[in-house]
Design an enzyme around this catalytic site. Structure first.
Site, PDB file in Angstrom:
ATOM      1  N   GLU A 154      14.593 -15.541   0.062  1.00  0.00           N
ATOM      2  CA  GLU A 154      15.004 -16.353   0.900  1.00  0.00           C
ATOM      3  C   GLU A 154      14.091 -17.715   0.647  1.00  0.00           C
ATOM      4  OE1 GLU A 154      15.523 -14.957   4.884  1.00  0.00           O
ATOM      5  OE2 GLU A 154      16.853 -13.492   4.451  1.00  0.00           O
ATOM      6  N   ASP A 180       0.854  -1.358   0.052  1.00  0.00           N
ATOM      7  CA  ASP A 180       0.012   0.148  -0.165  1.00  0.00           C
ATOM      8  C   ASP A 180       0.724   1.403  -0.058  1.00  0.00           C
ATOM      9  OD1 ASP A 180      -2.911   1.176   0.369  1.00  0.00           O
ATOM     10  OD2 ASP A 180      -1.962   1.885   2.041  1.00  0.00           O
TER      11      ASP A 180
HETATM   12  C1  NOJ Z   1      -4.583   2.762  -0.672  1.00  0.00           C
HETATM   13  C2  NOJ Z   1      -5.662   1.924  -0.504  1.00  0.00           C
HETATM   14  O1  NOJ Z   1      -5.968   1.199  -1.547  1.00  0.00           O
HETATM   15  C3  NOJ Z   1      -6.779   2.711   0.064  1.00  0.00           C
HETATM   16  O2  NOJ Z   1      -8.027   2.113   0.155  1.00  0.00           O
HETATM   17  C4  NOJ Z   1      -6.494   3.514   1.177  1.00  0.00           C
HETATM   18  O3  NOJ Z   1      -7.269   4.238   1.592  1.00  0.00           O
HETATM   19  C5  NOJ Z   1      -5.148   4.004   0.885  1.00  0.00           C
HETATM   20  N1  NOJ Z   1      -4.142   3.484   0.342  1.00  0.00           N
HETATM   21  C6  NOJ Z   1      -4.399   4.660   2.521  1.00  0.00           C
HETATM   22  O4  NOJ Z   1      -3.960   3.296   3.181  1.00  0.00           O
END
Ligand code: NOJ
Length: 569
Positions: free
Chosen positions: A275, A225
């Protein structure tokens, strides 16, 4: 046509962690069809109205029958759900409302037994404000090691009452929130999501521990993310523009986004991934300029990055072609493979985007405005949107690389636009003072059957209300209909698995509104973006999103054709 039973519920017993991998192919992810599960909205096994891990396990037969190679689970960690689970309280646990680690292990075994890999979401840019570290940071003194795991700064102006800079968070509102003792902490998303300080060695070490924790449990890969946000240059005074530029415009010089040092972090992670046998894969959610995306997909780093261009592209041949050319080329640049995404949990579903007036140019903008009007304006043409959506899906499934599908798109689901303010869970609506409706409309639990209270999702009403029209899209209905969207997806995924081999070439059509390419094995894919039917090449039509008539492909449709003598799939 016989009525299929409900998707079979299977709960394996006596499962053990660290299951055998069905295959040791280290390159499985390059061509995988990955199905994204938003766990709280997929299947509820304990009748509390919230999807859970055992719910996923119970639907493994469905996932296997769909023919996907992997699932990606959005966060299932303990969370107050300030941002749908992307506010993580504990990276090495399962939200008790969603199950236990044992349930997770059983799910992993069941998926692996069905030949399906498991990708989980890692959220390293920020924790939640309920994470043990953040509680410690608030309790600790200014300048303490506990505060250094996050980004705390003194304010400006008399008594430090103004934030350290005028940066805005992605969800709207200031990116700084004041702690009780007067210091401010940075959060590029909601205030409940304090940004971690990636210059802090303990933070770095702890994420390695987390990756190993899940890797050792048999997880095959990680979706990272906000992969472009971890490295920050917070040297004061903050000289960056008052308002953050769109991350997509970053060129490596912005203090907050897409800094080159971020790749040092991923190089460390890659060593850990390698790994394992086979190495764990990773895919970056990196909202960066397309020309910089390949850095995230480098084999010494995460290895793969999402291509989100088709989330923005209008329903027109030129925009699709630009994106395809760029990404097929990108694959070569970083020794990765292309990725194709039409829907996910952050955007208006593609069936809806393509059914609104203006879909040919700026579908995302139109869709956002339509959402704000609760689906009143402009008028959505549901059939047109679905025709185009399945055409786009067949097009992307025929392309080289891997494809990420979002739960419910195989049912032809449209966005739910009329959720009431009281039902909205996404922080985007409130943080933007109602100027954006948020992302709940694509996160409504999917319909398995036709029966209330929640169309087979749960024994109870779902945590986000489902509209009545969901019944028409239920899996049970579509199992029984050979022409359903679900059956089209199944056939497409099965053909793709059988046919896809490296290689891709455009087959230039005189009509610029037609995209026609070939893959090895005389496999042709033709998409008609024009308003008129177009002639198809001679051969056997093995699959089409709309039945061709007299050798001609209807508007807004895709056909797969095998050419040459004795062509059969
Ligand atoms: C991207 C994620 O897909 C989204 O749903 C989220 O709100 C933001 N990152 C923050 O983590």
């Amino acid at each position: 046509m016989s009525t299929s039973p409900d998707p079979v519920t299977v709960r394996p017993t006596g499962a053990t962690p660290v299951p055998d991998q069905a295959t040791h192919d280290p390159d499985w992810w390059r061509t995988a069809a990955v199905y994204q599960i938003y766990p709280r909205s997929f299947a509820d096994s304990n009748g509390d109205g919230l999807g859970d891990i055992t719910g996923v396990t119970s639907r493994v037969p469905y996932l296997a029958s769909l023919g996907v190679d992997a699932v990606w689970l959005s966060p299932f960690y303990p969370s107050a759900l300030a941002d749908g689970g992307y506010d993580v309280d504990d990276y090495r646990a399962v939200d008790p409302r969603l199950g236990t680690l044992e349930d997770f292990d059983e799910m992993t075994v069941a998926l692996h037994d069905a030949g399906i890999k498991v990708i989980i979401d890692i959220v390293p840019n920020h924790s939640s404000n309920r994470h043990r570290w953040f509680a410690e940071a608030l309790a600790a003194a200014k300048g303490s090691p506990a505060r250094d795991r996050y980004i705390f700064r003194d304010g400006t102006g008399p008594d430090g009452a103004h934030p350290p800079s005028d940066w805005e968070s992605i969800f709207g509102g200031p990116a700084w929130t004041r702690a009780p003792d007067g210091q401010w902490y940075l959060h590029m998303f909601a205030p409940e999501q304090p940004d971690l300080n990636w210059n802090n060695p303990e933070v770095r070490q702890d994420f390695l521990t987390t990756l190993r924790f899940w890797g050792d449990r048999g997880v095959d890969g990680f979706r990272i993310d906000v992969a472009h946000g971890l490295a920050k240059d917070l040297t004061e005074p903050f000289t960056a523009s008052a308002h953050l530029p769109d991350p997509a415009e970053a060129d490596g010089s912005h203090p907050l986004w897409d800094r080159d040092e971020v790749h040092d972090i991923y190089a460390e992670w890659r060593k850990l991934f390698d790994e394992y046998d086979p190495p764990r894969m990773a895919v970056a959610e990196a909202c960066v300029h397309p020309t910089r995306r390949h850095r995230y997909a480098h084999p010494d780093g995460l290895g793969q990055a999402f291509n989100f261009d088709l989330l923005e592209a209008g329903w027109n041949a030129a925009q699709f072609r630009i994106s395809i050319d760029r990404h097929v080329e990108d694959g070569g640049m970083s020794a990765t493979s292309a990725t194709w995404v039409l829907s996910n949990h952050d955007v208006v579903r593609h069936a809806t985007r393509y059914g609104l007036p203006g879909a040919e140019k700026q579908p995302r903008e139109v869709a956002m405005a339509w959402l704000l009007s609760n689906g009143d304006q402009p008028r959505l043409d549901r059939d047109l949107g679905l025709r185009r959506a399945t055409a786009a899906t067949l097009l992307t499934l025929a392309l080289p690389g891997s494809v990420y599908l979002y739960q419910g798109e195989e049912l032809g689901l449209h966005e739910v636009a009329d959720l009431s303010e009281g039902d909205l869970q996404d922080p985007e609506f409130h943080r933007s003072n109602g100027s954006r409706k948020g992302r709940d409309g694509c996160r409504v639990p999917i319909p398995w059957t036709n029966e209330k209270p929640s169309f087979g999702f749960s024994e109870k009403a779902a945590h986000l209300p489902q509209p009545d029209w969901f019944a028409q899209h239920s899996i049970r209905n579509q199992e029984a209909d050979p022409d359903s969207t679900l059956q089209l997806y199944r056939r497409a995924l099965a053909f793709r698995a059988k046919l896809a081999r490296p290689g891709f070439a455009w087959y230039d059509d005189e009509n610029p509104a037609v995209l026609h390419f070939t893959r090895p094995g005389r496999w042709h894919c033709v998409t008609n973006f024009s308003p008129e039917p177009v002639a198809l090449p001679e051969g056997t039509v093995i699959l089409a999103s709309a039945e061709p008539v007299d050798g001609r492909l209807k508007p807004d449709a895709t056909a797969w054709i095998l050419t040459g003598r004795g062509a059969t799939a």
